[in-house]
Every structure is written in structure tokens, then in C-alpha cells.
Design a protein around this motif. Structure first.
Motif, PDB file in Angstrom:
ATOM      1  N   UNK A 129      59.095  59.946  23.877  1.00 14.17           N
ATOM      2  CA  UNK A 129      59.159  58.975  24.984  1.00 14.17           C
ATOM      3  C   UNK A 129      60.157  57.884  24.647  1.00 14.17           C
ATOM      4  N   UNK A 130      61.100  57.656  25.563  1.00 19.95           N
ATOM      5  CA  UNK A 130      62.197  56.730  25.311  1.00 19.95           C
ATOM      6  C   UNK A 130      61.995  55.393  26.021  1.00 19.95           C
ATOM      7  N   UNK A 131      61.708  55.427  27.318  1.00 18.36           N
ATOM      8  CA  UNK A 131      61.475  54.190  28.060  1.00 18.36           C
ATOM      9  C   UNK A 131      60.302  54.365  29.015  1.00 18.36           C
ATOM     10  N   UNK A 132      59.611  53.276  29.256  1.00 21.71           N
ATOM     11  CA  UNK A 132      58.523  53.243  30.235  1.00 21.71           C
ATOM     12  C   UNK A 132      58.500  51.872  30.889  1.00 21.71           C
ATOM     13  N   UNK A 133      58.347  51.841  32.203  1.00 17.94           N
ATOM     14  CA  UNK A 133      58.043  50.589  32.893  1.00 17.94           C
ATOM     15  C   UNK A 133      56.702  50.783  33.589  1.00 17.94           C
ATOM     16  N   UNK A 134      55.853  49.778  33.475  1.00 13.44           N
ATOM     17  CA  UNK A 134      54.483  49.901  33.972  1.00 13.44           C
ATOM     18  C   UNK A 134      54.080  48.609  34.662  1.00 13.44           C
ATOM     19  N   UNK A 135      53.429  48.753  35.824  1.00 13.06           N
ATOM     20  CA  UNK A 135      52.973  47.593  36.592  1.00 13.06           C
ATOM     21  C   UNK A 135      51.538  47.817  37.027  1.00 13.06           C
ATOM     22  N   UNK A 136      50.712  46.799  36.850  1.00 16.62           N
ATOM     23  CA  UNK A 136      49.310  46.921  37.227  1.00 16.62           C
ATOM     24  C   UNK A 136      48.835  45.746  38.059  1.00 16.62           C
ATOM     25  N   UNK A 137      47.718  45.958  38.757  1.00 15.61           N
ATOM     26  CA  UNK A 137      47.104  44.905  39.553  1.00 15.61           C
ATOM     27  C   UNK A 137      45.614  44.869  39.251  1.00 15.61           C
ATOM     28  N   UNK A 138      45.087  43.677  38.984  1.00 11.85           N
ATOM     29  CA  UNK A 138      43.655  43.465  38.788  1.00 11.85           C
ATOM     30  C   UNK A 138      43.127  42.740  40.023  1.00 11.85           C
ATOM     31  N   UNK A 139      42.056  43.256  40.589  1.00 16.56           N
ATOM     32  CA  UNK A 139      41.590  42.702  41.857  1.00 16.56           C
ATOM     33  C   UNK A 139      40.072  42.815  41.992  1.00 16.56           C
ATOM     34  N   UNK A 140      39.535  42.150  42.990  1.00 18.87           N
ATOM     35  CA  UNK A 140      38.088  42.124  43.219  1.00 18.87           C
ATOM     36  C   UNK A 140      37.752  42.732  44.576  1.00 18.87           C
ATOM     37  N   UNK A 141      36.693  43.499  44.574  1.00 18.00           N
ATOM     38  CA  UNK A 141      36.228  44.178  45.782  1.00 18.00           C
ATOM     39  C   UNK A 141      34.790  43.775  46.061  1.00 18.00           C
ATOM     40  N   UNK A 142      34.492  43.553  47.338  1.00 16.90           N
ATOM     41  CA  UNK A 142      33.116  43.299  47.763  1.00 16.90           C
ATOM     42  C   UNK A 142      32.801  44.287  48.874  1.00 16.90           C
ATOM     43  N   UNK A 143      31.832  45.151  48.617  1.00 18.87           N
ATOM     44  CA  UNK A 143      31.541  46.196  49.588  1.00 18.87           C
ATOM     45  C   UNK A 143      32.734  47.117  49.723  1.00 18.87           C
ATOM     46  N   UNK A 144      33.265  47.206  50.941  1.00 17.26           N
ATOM     47  CA  UNK A 144      34.423  48.061  51.188  1.00 17.26           C
ATOM     48  C   UNK A 144      35.688  47.257  51.444  1.00 17.26           C
ATOM     49  N   UNK A 145      35.728  46.018  50.944  1.00 21.49           N
ATOM     50  CA  UNK A 145      36.899  45.175  51.173  1.00 21.49           C
ATOM     51  C   UNK A 145      37.429  44.577  49.878  1.00 21.49           C
ATOM     52  N   UNK A 146      38.750  44.483  49.819  1.00 22.54           N
ATOM     53  CA  UNK A 146      39.401  43.743  48.742  1.00 22.54           C
ATOM     54  C   UNK A 146      39.310  42.265  49.102  1.00 22.54           C
ATOM     55  N   UNK A 147      38.759  41.464  48.202  1.00 23.02           N
ATOM     56  CA  UNK A 147      38.565  40.048  48.513  1.00 23.02           C
ATOM     57  C   UNK A 147      39.486  39.127  47.724  1.00 23.02           C
ATOM     58  N   UNK A 148      40.059  39.622  46.628  1.00 23.67           N
ATOM     59  CA  UNK A 148      40.940  38.764  45.831  1.00 23.67           C
ATOM     60  C   UNK A 148      41.817  39.613  44.919  1.00 23.67           C
TER      61      UNK A 148
END
Length: 219
Positions: A129-148
Motif C-alpha cells: 500500500x502506497x497512499x491512502x486518503x480517508x474521511x470519516x464522520x461521527x454523528x448522533x441518531x435518535x430513532x430514525x433521524x440524524x440529530x447531530x
């Protein structure tokens, strides 16, 4: 990509390109980042003929366009180039930290939980493996909705001596209904000796079920 025009620039750039397997190993073993020693060991395990071809690919990033093609195509998981010598692939995953609420079981559907999703693109040469770019998101869910959206994060690995790149501050948001997805986005800028500069936008998004999509596009 545009070749450097001035002789002085070209000479300086040439000095960054490892011309021999020994020079590349020495460069890797001098790097403080985790994984450098392991990468050096993988490179040294290759037959000498493959080591020479490895350096040829490393110093002439003609596969950048294919890198972008894989990243932007939602149905394409990888691309194999140069008769199998180079493999460009993308990955994505998600995880849940479980409920962040002490609500009784009768209110379980309304309990919130923290989740994470990420998207990455990487290239390997002869399995290294020579190069990698990685992006992530941390978030909060309540029931069936993303709240934050709690935060976004980006990381990269780079075992190309003539290449340097960084990313802009990450932007985070929740898309409007009916999407209601948590988004994170950043712009990567890479500078490659003799070959100029490129910039790409990387984005990842997810909902209550986890990862929904991601891409890396030239800007």
C-alpha cells in the motif's frame, strides 16, 4: 498534471525521487510515521525486478486518473492497472457506539446513539500500500433521524517521497429532508515533484442505518 518548467525546479524535484531500491528503503526507514518500517519490509521482500518496476510506477504517477475514476464511480470498487501491478481500491464502513441514553426499554426507539462512517481510497503496487486518503464522520441518531454531526476526521498515509499533501478544515452538516444525512467534506491538495499540483474534494455521508455514500473528485 503539468511538468515543472524551470531547470532549477526540476533539479530540486529529481533529488526527491528515489533512484534505487536501497535509497527508497533508507527513506522509508527514516520516516517517523507508524507503518513505515512495515512498508519497508514489504518492499524489501519483493524480487529485485519488481522493486525496480515499483520505483518506476512510484516516480511517474500516471495512474492518478484511474485513482479518480475508481473514487468517483459509485459501482466501481477497484481498478487493476499495468497487468495487475497496481490496484486502486475504495473502502467504506460504519460502526455504532450503542445507546447514549438511559431511557427505559419502552422508550428504546427514541434513545439516541452515536455512530461513525468512513470512506477511503488507496493504491497498492505489487501488494504494497502506497497512499491512502480517508474521511470519516461521527454523528448522533435518535430513532430514525440524524440529530447531530459530532465531528468529521481525516487521515492519510503516504509512502511516496516526492509527494506531499494535506487537507483543508473539515466541513460538517446535516442534509435537508428527506435525506437527513450526516455529511463531512474536505479538500485534499497534493504536490508531486515534476508533475505539479492536484486538488480533490472528498465527501462521506451516512444516516441511521450507517454509511450511505462517499466520493473523491478532482476540483
Amino acid at each position: 498534471m503539468t511538468l515543472a518548467g524551470l531547470p532549477s525546479q526540476a533539479a530540486a524535484a529529481e533529488a526527491q525521487l528515489p533512484s534505487t531500491p536501497a535509497a527508497y528503503v533508507a527513506w522509508l526507514e527514516a520516516q517517523p510515521e507508524p507503518g513505515a518500517v512495515e512498508t519497508a519490509a514489504q518492499f524489501k521482500a519483493l524480487p529485485k525486478e519488481k522493486q525496480e518496476r515499483f520505483l518506476g510506477y512510484l516516480n511517474k504517477p500516471d495512474h492518478v486518473e484511474a485513482f479518480m475514476d475508481v473514487a468517483q464511480n459509485p459501482t466501481k470498487g477497484q481498478s487493476v492497472l499495468a497487468g495487475g501491478d497496481i490496484v486502486i481500491s475504495k473502502e467504506e464502513a460504519n460502526s455504532s457506539a450503542g445507546s447514549s441514553s438511559n431511557s427505559p426499554s419502552m422508550l428504546a426507539k427514541a434513545a439516541s446513539r452515536d455512530m461513525s462512517a468512513w470512506h477511503s481510497v488507496s493504491d497498492t503496487i505489487f501488494g504494497v500500500k502506497v497512499t491512502t486518503v480517508k474521511l470519516g464522520v461521527n454523528y448522533r441518531v435518535s430513532g430514525k433521524r440524524v440529530t447531530a454531526v459530532l465531528n468529521g476526521w481525516a487521515s492519510h498515509t503516504n509512502w511516496v517521497p516526492a509527494l506531499s499533501f494535506d487537507n483543508q478544515p473539515i466541513k460538517n452538516w446535516i442534509s435537508a429532508d428527506p435525506g437527513n444525512n450526516a455529511h463531512s467534506e474536505t479538500i485534499w491538495t497534493g504536490k508531486f515533484a515534476l508533475y505539479g499540483t492536484w486538488s480533490c474534494r472528498q465527501r462521506v455521508w451516512a444516516d441511521q442505518d450507517g454509511f450511505k455514500g462517499g466520493y473523491l473528485k478532482r476540483v
